[in-house]
Write a protein that holds these residues in place. Structure first.
Motif, PDB file in Angstrom:
ATOM      1  N   ILE A 203      16.804  10.989 -23.622  1.00 54.77           N
ATOM      2  CA  ILE A 203      17.208  12.392 -23.701  1.00 54.77           C
ATOM      3  C   ILE A 203      16.021  13.286 -23.356  1.00 54.77           C
ATOM      4  N   CYS A 204      14.821  12.864 -23.767  1.00 56.06           N
ATOM      5  CA  CYS A 204      13.636  13.674 -23.517  1.00 56.06           C
ATOM      6  C   CYS A 204      12.456  12.766 -23.164  1.00 56.06           C
ATOM      7  N   THR A 205      11.397  13.355 -22.690  1.00 53.10           N
ATOM      8  CA  THR A 205      10.193  12.589 -22.344  1.00 53.10           C
ATOM      9  C   THR A 205       9.491  12.156 -23.633  1.00 53.10           C
ATOM     10  N   PRO A 206       8.656  11.124 -23.555  1.00 55.82           N
ATOM     11  CA  PRO A 206       7.902  10.703 -24.751  1.00 55.82           C
ATOM     12  C   PRO A 206       7.096  11.852 -25.357  1.00 55.82           C
ATOM     13  N   LYS A 207       6.561  12.719 -24.506  1.00 54.84           N
ATOM     14  CA  LYS A 207       5.764  13.844 -25.007  1.00 54.84           C
ATOM     15  C   LYS A 207       6.648  14.808 -25.810  1.00 54.84           C
TER      16      LYS A 207
ATOM     17  N   LEU B 139      17.203   9.522 -29.913  1.00 56.66           N
ATOM     18  CA  LEU B 139      16.733  10.260 -28.739  1.00 56.66           C
ATOM     19  C   LEU B 139      16.694   9.348 -27.501  1.00 56.66           C
ATOM     20  N   LYS B 140      17.212   8.143 -27.655  1.00 54.30           N
ATOM     21  CA  LYS B 140      17.316   7.155 -26.561  1.00 54.30           C
ATOM     22  C   LYS B 140      15.956   6.717 -26.002  1.00 54.30           C
ATOM     23  N   MET B 141      14.970   6.608 -26.881  1.00 58.07           N
ATOM     24  CA  MET B 141      13.647   6.147 -26.446  1.00 58.07           C
ATOM     25  C   MET B 141      13.655   4.618 -26.381  1.00 58.07           C
TER      26      MET B 141
ATOM     27  N   LEU C   2       4.670   3.446 -29.394  1.00 53.71           N
ATOM     28  CA  LEU C   2       3.594   4.355 -29.014  1.00 53.71           C
ATOM     29  C   LEU C   2       3.646   5.654 -29.828  1.00 53.71           C
ATOM     30  N   ILE C   3       4.828   6.225 -29.953  1.00 52.26           N
ATOM     31  CA  ILE C   3       5.001   7.495 -30.687  1.00 52.26           C
ATOM     32  C   ILE C   3       4.701   7.300 -32.173  1.00 52.26           C
ATOM     33  N   VAL C   4       5.172   6.188 -32.744  1.00 55.61           N
ATOM     34  CA  VAL C   4       4.909   5.920 -34.165  1.00 55.61           C
ATOM     35  C   VAL C   4       3.400   5.824 -34.411  1.00 55.61           C
TER      36      VAL C   4
END
Length: 156
Positions: free
Chosen positions: A4-8, A35-37, A44-46
């Motif tokens: 849905i959105c970029t990792p950033k 968010l469909k990551m 990486l985000i965690v």
């Protein structure tokens, strides 16, 4: 499947999500999946959230234990079970339970049990006793405390 959105953007959303209220890893991962990551992006985000101190499992566990005890009057058993359901480590659960002082715990237990006992309008003594014990056990209080208290309340 497209995100849905970029990792950033996801990182920014999750920083707000975690800043608003303490979160556990499970909640953050679920949110990222919604968010469909991808799994790699989630990892990486965690890591970035932990490094930025937005995500801290110990802080979450302590805050959860204090809040549930003070606001919802939960006992230690229910708090422990809820934290286990969120995959919190036993070390963090132990630390979280230390957030509740014995004085505060027993004071809450006394107030809740008096209120609970007086609110049960049951003529049959055995049924009243059972309703009271079920109520206090559902709230997560230790059975020995509950059974001692019911004996004391029946005397009055």
């Amino acid at each position: 499947m497209k995100s849905i959105c970029t990792p950033k953007e996801a990182l920014q959303k999750l920083e707000h999500f975690c800043a608003y209220q303490e979160r556990c890893h499970d909640e953050v991962v679920s949110k990222l999946y919604s968010l469909k990551m991808t799994s790699d992006e989630i990892d990486l985000i965690v890591v970035q959230l932990i490094e930025g101190d937005f995500l801290n499992e110990t802080r979450f566990a302590c805050s959860f234990a204090r809040g549930k005890h003070r606001m919802k009057y939960w006992g230690k058993i229910k708090i422990t079970n809820e934290l286990k359901a969120r995959h919190i480590s036993s070390t963090n659960i132990t630390l979280a339970l230390k957030e509740i002082s014995n004085e505060e715990y027993f004071e809450t237990f006394e107030n809740l049990s008096e209120r609970g006992w007086n609110s049960i309008h049951e003529q049959n003594a055995l049924k009243k006793r059972k309703k009271f014990c079920d109520y206090m056990l559902r709230r997560g209080y230790e059975s020995d405390l509950v059974y001692e208290k019911v004996k004391e309340l029946e005397q009055n």
